[in-house]
Design a protein around this motif. Structure first.
Motif, PDB file in Angstrom:
ATOM      1  N   CYS A  39       4.316   3.390  -7.959  1.00 51.96           N
ATOM      2  CA  CYS A  39       6.119   3.736  -8.895  1.00 51.96           C
ATOM      3  C   CYS A  39       6.825   2.517  -7.544  1.00 51.96           C
ATOM      4  O   CYS A  39       7.800   2.187  -7.484  1.00 51.96           O
ATOM      5  N   LEU A  40       7.168   2.792  -5.991  1.00 52.74           N
ATOM      6  CA  LEU A  40       7.816   2.657  -5.320  1.00 52.74           C
ATOM      7  C   LEU A  40       7.737   1.123  -4.865  1.00 52.74           C
ATOM      8  O   LEU A  40       8.653   0.823  -5.116  1.00 52.74           O
ATOM      9  N   ALA A  41       6.699   0.610  -5.179  1.00 53.30           N
ATOM     10  CA  ALA A  41       6.218  -0.383  -4.925  1.00 53.30           C
ATOM     11  C   ALA A  41       6.881  -2.019  -6.325  1.00 53.30           C
ATOM     12  O   ALA A  41       7.558  -2.498  -6.227  1.00 53.30           O
ATOM     13  N   LYS A  42       6.656  -0.831  -7.049  1.00 50.67           N
ATOM     14  CA  LYS A  42       7.102  -1.185  -9.034  1.00 50.67           C
ATOM     15  C   LYS A  42       8.897  -1.222  -8.544  1.00 50.67           C
ATOM     16  O   LYS A  42       9.435  -2.278  -9.095  1.00 50.67           O
ATOM     17  N   VAL A  43       8.955  -0.505  -8.515  1.00 52.16           N
ATOM     18  CA  VAL A  43      10.342  -0.698  -8.563  1.00 52.16           C
ATOM     19  C   VAL A  43      11.495  -1.133  -7.665  1.00 52.16           C
ATOM     20  O   VAL A  43      12.737  -0.789  -7.258  1.00 52.16           O
TER      21      VAL A  43
ATOM     22  N   GLU B 248       7.755  18.063  -8.602  1.00 49.60           N
ATOM     23  CA  GLU B 248       8.353  18.744  -9.794  1.00 49.60           C
ATOM     24  C   GLU B 248       9.840  18.113  -9.658  1.00 49.60           C
ATOM     25  O   GLU B 248      10.276  17.640 -10.960  1.00 49.60           O
ATOM     26  N   LYS B 249      10.254  18.610  -8.807  1.00 51.53           N
ATOM     27  CA  LYS B 249      11.914  18.244  -9.147  1.00 51.53           C
ATOM     28  C   LYS B 249      12.822  16.509  -8.509  1.00 51.53           C
ATOM     29  O   LYS B 249      13.084  16.314  -9.197  1.00 51.53           O
ATOM     30  N   GLU B 250      11.549  16.359  -7.588  1.00 49.05           N
ATOM     31  CA  GLU B 250      11.618  14.789  -7.255  1.00 49.05           C
ATOM     32  C   GLU B 250      10.596  13.247  -7.295  1.00 49.05           C
ATOM     33  O   GLU B 250      11.384  12.986  -8.058  1.00 49.05           O
ATOM     34  N   ILE B 251      10.183  13.792  -7.191  1.00 49.28           N
ATOM     35  CA  ILE B 251       8.703  13.116  -7.877  1.00 49.28           C
ATOM     36  C   ILE B 251       7.782  12.482  -9.012  1.00 49.28           C
ATOM     37  O   ILE B 251       8.573  11.239  -9.410  1.00 49.28           O
ATOM     38  N   PHE B 252       8.299  13.858  -9.791  1.00 50.30           N
ATOM     39  CA  PHE B 252       7.860  13.925 -10.448  1.00 50.30           C
ATOM     40  C   PHE B 252       8.614  13.189 -11.807  1.00 50.30           C
ATOM     41  O   PHE B 252       7.672  12.012 -12.909  1.00 50.30           O
ATOM     42  N   PRO B 253       9.594  13.469 -11.764  1.00 51.02           N
ATOM     43  CA  PRO B 253      10.618  12.897 -12.633  1.00 51.02           C
ATOM     44  C   PRO B 253      11.242  11.316 -12.446  1.00 51.02           C
ATOM     45  O   PRO B 253      10.970  10.402 -13.262  1.00 51.02           O
ATOM     46  N   LEU B 254      10.529  11.338 -11.335  1.00 51.73           N
ATOM     47  CA  LEU B 254      11.220   9.711 -10.389  1.00 51.73           C
ATOM     48  C   LEU B 254       9.486   8.663 -11.641  1.00 51.73           C
ATOM     49  O   LEU B 254       9.685   7.799 -12.255  1.00 51.73           O
TER      50      LEU B 254
ATOM     51  N   LEU C 247       7.528   4.313 -14.882  1.00 50.76           N
ATOM     52  CA  LEU C 247       6.450   3.792 -14.455  1.00 50.76           C
ATOM     53  C   LEU C 247       6.399   3.628 -16.103  1.00 50.76           C
ATOM     54  O   LEU C 247       6.739   4.687 -17.276  1.00 50.76           O
ATOM     55  N   THR C 248       5.579   2.699 -16.950  1.00 49.70           N
ATOM     56  CA  THR C 248       5.394   2.646 -18.691  1.00 49.70           C
ATOM     57  C   THR C 248       3.934   2.389 -18.692  1.00 49.70           C
ATOM     58  O   THR C 248       3.038   3.166 -17.643  1.00 49.70           O
ATOM     59  N   GLU C 249       3.541   2.887 -19.835  1.00 53.63           N
ATOM     60  CA  GLU C 249       1.981   2.911 -20.290  1.00 53.63           C
ATOM     61  C   GLU C 249       1.264   2.559 -19.826  1.00 53.63           C
ATOM     62  O   GLU C 249      -0.163   2.672 -19.539  1.00 53.63           O
ATOM     63  N   GLU C 250       1.192   0.817 -19.678  1.00 53.93           N
ATOM     64  CA  GLU C 250       0.747  -0.202 -18.776  1.00 53.93           C
ATOM     65  C   GLU C 250       0.578   0.103 -17.208  1.00 53.93           C
ATOM     66  O   GLU C 250      -0.281   0.306 -16.750  1.00 53.93           O
ATOM     67  N   ASP C 251       1.587   0.414 -16.778  1.00 57.97           N
ATOM     68  CA  ASP C 251       1.221   0.887 -15.044  1.00 57.97           C
ATOM     69  C   ASP C 251       0.412   2.422 -15.166  1.00 57.97           C
ATOM     70  O   ASP C 251      -0.234   2.632 -13.944  1.00 57.97           O
ATOM     71  N   TRP C 252       0.733   3.115 -16.412  1.00 58.64           N
ATOM     72  CA  TRP C 252      -0.630   4.011 -16.077  1.00 58.64           C
ATOM     73  C   TRP C 252      -1.853   3.367 -15.832  1.00 58.64           C
ATOM     74  O   TRP C 252      -2.614   4.424 -15.719  1.00 58.64           O
ATOM     75  N   HIS C 253      -1.973   2.372 -16.979  1.00 61.66           N
ATOM     76  CA  HIS C 253      -3.338   2.907 -16.963  1.00 61.66           C
ATOM     77  C   HIS C 253      -3.640   1.974 -16.102  1.00 61.66           C
ATOM     78  O   HIS C 253      -4.913   1.958 -15.287  1.00 61.66           O
ATOM     79  N   LYS C 254      -2.588   1.106 -15.199  1.00 61.10           N
ATOM     80  CA  LYS C 254      -3.346   0.479 -13.401  1.00 61.10           C
ATOM     81  C   LYS C 254      -3.313   1.763 -13.062  1.00 61.10           C
ATOM     82  O   LYS C 254      -4.354   0.983 -12.015  1.00 61.10           O
ATOM     83  N   VAL C 255      -2.198   2.691 -12.931  1.00 60.06           N
ATOM     84  CA  VAL C 255      -2.560   3.045 -11.666  1.00 60.06           C
ATOM     85  C   VAL C 255      -3.878   4.473 -12.063  1.00 60.06           C
ATOM     86  O   VAL C 255      -4.616   4.780 -11.568  1.00 60.06           O
ATOM     87  N   GLY C 256      -4.065   4.415 -13.451  1.00 56.02           N
ATOM     88  CA  GLY C 256      -5.579   4.944 -13.622  1.00 56.02           C
ATOM     89  C   GLY C 256      -6.251   4.421 -13.078  1.00 56.02           C
ATOM     90  O   GLY C 256      -7.851   5.218 -12.644  1.00 56.02           O
ATOM     91  N   GLU C 257      -6.425   2.823 -13.255  1.00 50.90           N
ATOM     92  CA  GLU C 257      -7.681   2.715 -12.316  1.00 50.90           C
ATOM     93  C   GLU C 257      -7.916   2.442 -10.769  1.00 50.90           C
ATOM     94  O   GLU C 257      -8.941   2.353 -10.179  1.00 50.90           O
TER      95      GLU C 257
END
Length: 179
Positions: free
Chosen positions: A63-67, A127-133, A138-148
């Motif tokens: 996420c940090l790299a993406k943003v 839950e207050k800082e990381i998960f909302p970020l 992250l998009t659905e495509e990002d989540w797919h890449k993250v899953g890999e």
């Protein structure tokens, strides 16, 4: 993946409630099942520290790299390391007790309380800082890449999964009775 991380937090909260209860009972001078407490800490070491936290680290770094943001505080990583140290210390104390070495009750109560507080504060931060970020960045495509990226660290939860493996059987029974 985010749903899995949040679900893990629900499970960890159940275990922290057990530790909090055991700590209170111990402080009152009541007998507690140290094997059960050790099982909770062993679960935290085996699953949370070797699968859950690494998954969080991978997703957060992605996420940090993406943003294109820099994590100057590196708080998430620091807290994960603090939790590793705290659980190792607590496990050492529990093993001493289970091997009939005398340990001051007050110290164990404090160690349990400190451990639970550290875990709860850490989960609150995520839950207050990381998960909302993660959720907004992250998009659905990002989540797919993250899953890999996470595939290597993904393991089935040895306590809360539906498999028939006999891992943490006493703890599973205890949790079922508490519900």
């Amino acid at each position: 993946m985010l749903r899995r991380l949040m679900n893990d937090h629900k499970h960890i909260a159940i275990l922290l409630k057990i530790l909090k209860n055991k700590s209170k009972r111990l402080a009152k001078g009541e007998h507690i099942n140290f094997n059960l407490v050790r099982d909770v800490v062993e679960y935290m070491q085996g699953y949370a520290e070797h699968s859950h936290h690494p998954l969080e680290d991978i997703v957060y770094e992605y996420c940090l790299a993406k943003v294109q943001a820099d994590d100057k505080s590196q708080r998430l990583s620091k807290e994960h390391n603090q939790l590793i140290d705290a659980s190792a210390s607590l496990m050492m104390t529990l093993n001493l007790i289970l091997n009939d070495v005398v340990v001051a009750k007050e110290q164990l109560v404090k160690d349990l309380q400190d451990y639970v507080e550290l875990q709860e504060n850490h989960m609150h931060f995520e839950e207050k800082e990381i998960f909302p970020l993660l959720s907004t960045s992250l998009t659905e495509e990002d989540w797919h890449k993250v899953g890999e990226l996470c595939a290597e660290k993904l393991i089935d939860d040895p306590l809360f999964s539906n498999d028939d493996e006999q891992v943490f059987e006493d703890l599973k029974v205890y949790i079922a009775k508490e519900d």
